[in-house]
Write a protein that holds these residues in place. Structure first.
Motif, PDB file in Angstrom:
ATOM      1  N   UNK A   1       0.841  -1.185   0.000  1.00 44.12           N
ATOM      2  CA  UNK A   1       0.000   0.000   0.000  1.00 44.12           C
ATOM      3  C   UNK A   1       0.883   1.244   0.000  1.00 44.12           C
ATOM      4  N   UNK A   2       0.291   2.370  -0.319  1.00 39.49           N
ATOM      5  CA  UNK A   2       1.023   3.637  -0.295  1.00 39.49           C
ATOM      6  C   UNK A   2       1.511   3.939   1.118  1.00 39.49           C
ATOM      7  N   UNK A   3       0.689   3.616   2.118  1.00 40.45           N
ATOM      8  CA  UNK A   3       1.082   3.863   3.512  1.00 40.45           C
ATOM      9  C   UNK A   3       2.298   3.019   3.887  1.00 40.45           C
ATOM     10  N   UNK A   4       2.299   1.758   3.479  1.00 39.01           N
ATOM     11  CA  UNK A   4       3.459   0.893   3.754  1.00 39.01           C
ATOM     12  C   UNK A   4       4.709   1.436   3.068  1.00 39.01           C
ATOM     13  N   UNK A   5       4.570   1.831   1.828  1.00 43.66           N
ATOM     14  CA  UNK A   5       5.709   2.360   1.078  1.00 43.66           C
ATOM     15  C   UNK A   5       6.238   3.648   1.708  1.00 43.66           C
TER      16      UNK A   5
END
Length: 161
Positions: A68-72
């Motif tokens: 996800x964008x949050x993980x990245x």
């Protein structure tokens, strides 16, 4: 008594004149990081990639199921807003794609495309060339000590008080 090595003035031709504190460890670490990023930026320019874009491609290559964008953003140590821009640019160039998560309907998963893998393969060789050039400046013993010092600093700074 003042330490005469405490500051170093920029050359008179610099505008404006700045003072660089040379005996501050944080300053030295930041300068080393900036030099590394500048060298990688130069090496990645031929692939039309920024260092953050390269980092995202590398992370996505390690997680074939996508991220996800949050993980990245967390893994790349950038803000969600910055990551959004990075992902938009990578998608625009066909290097990654977004699709709904199979685990959570509100999460979008980012994955490498075939073109992204091809660019990453070439870009990673150049990034490694930069890192290997830096490593070559140290003996094996020095490099091991250097890495240990950095890991110890990370551990210490990560402590909560």
């Amino acid at each position: 008594m003042a330490d005469t090595k405490a500051t170093k003035r920029a050359p008179a031709s610099s505008a404006p004149t700045t003072t660089v504190v040379t005996d501050r460890l944080g300053n030295t670490i930041k300068r080393a990081e900036q030099a590394l990023i500048a060298r990688k930026t130069q090496a990645l320019r031929q692939f039309d990639l920024t260092v953050p874009q390269y980092s995202v491609l590398l992370l996505l290559s390690l997680f074939p199921g996508g991220m996800s964008a949050a993980q990245l953003a967390r893994e790349s140590m950038v803000t969600p807003q910055t990551m959004s821009t990075v992902l938009t640019n990578l998608e625009k160039h066909g290097l990654m794609e977004r699709e709904p998560s199979q685990l959570h309907q509100k999460v979008i998963v980012n994955k490498l495309t075939k073109a992204g893998r091809a660019v990453l393969k070439k870009a990673d060789k150049e990034a490694l060339r930069v890192e290997d050039g830096l490593k070559a400046e140290f003996s094996a013993e020095e490099l091991e000590r250097f890495e240990n010092y950095l890991e110890r600093a990370i551990e210490k700074l990560g402590e909560t008080r």
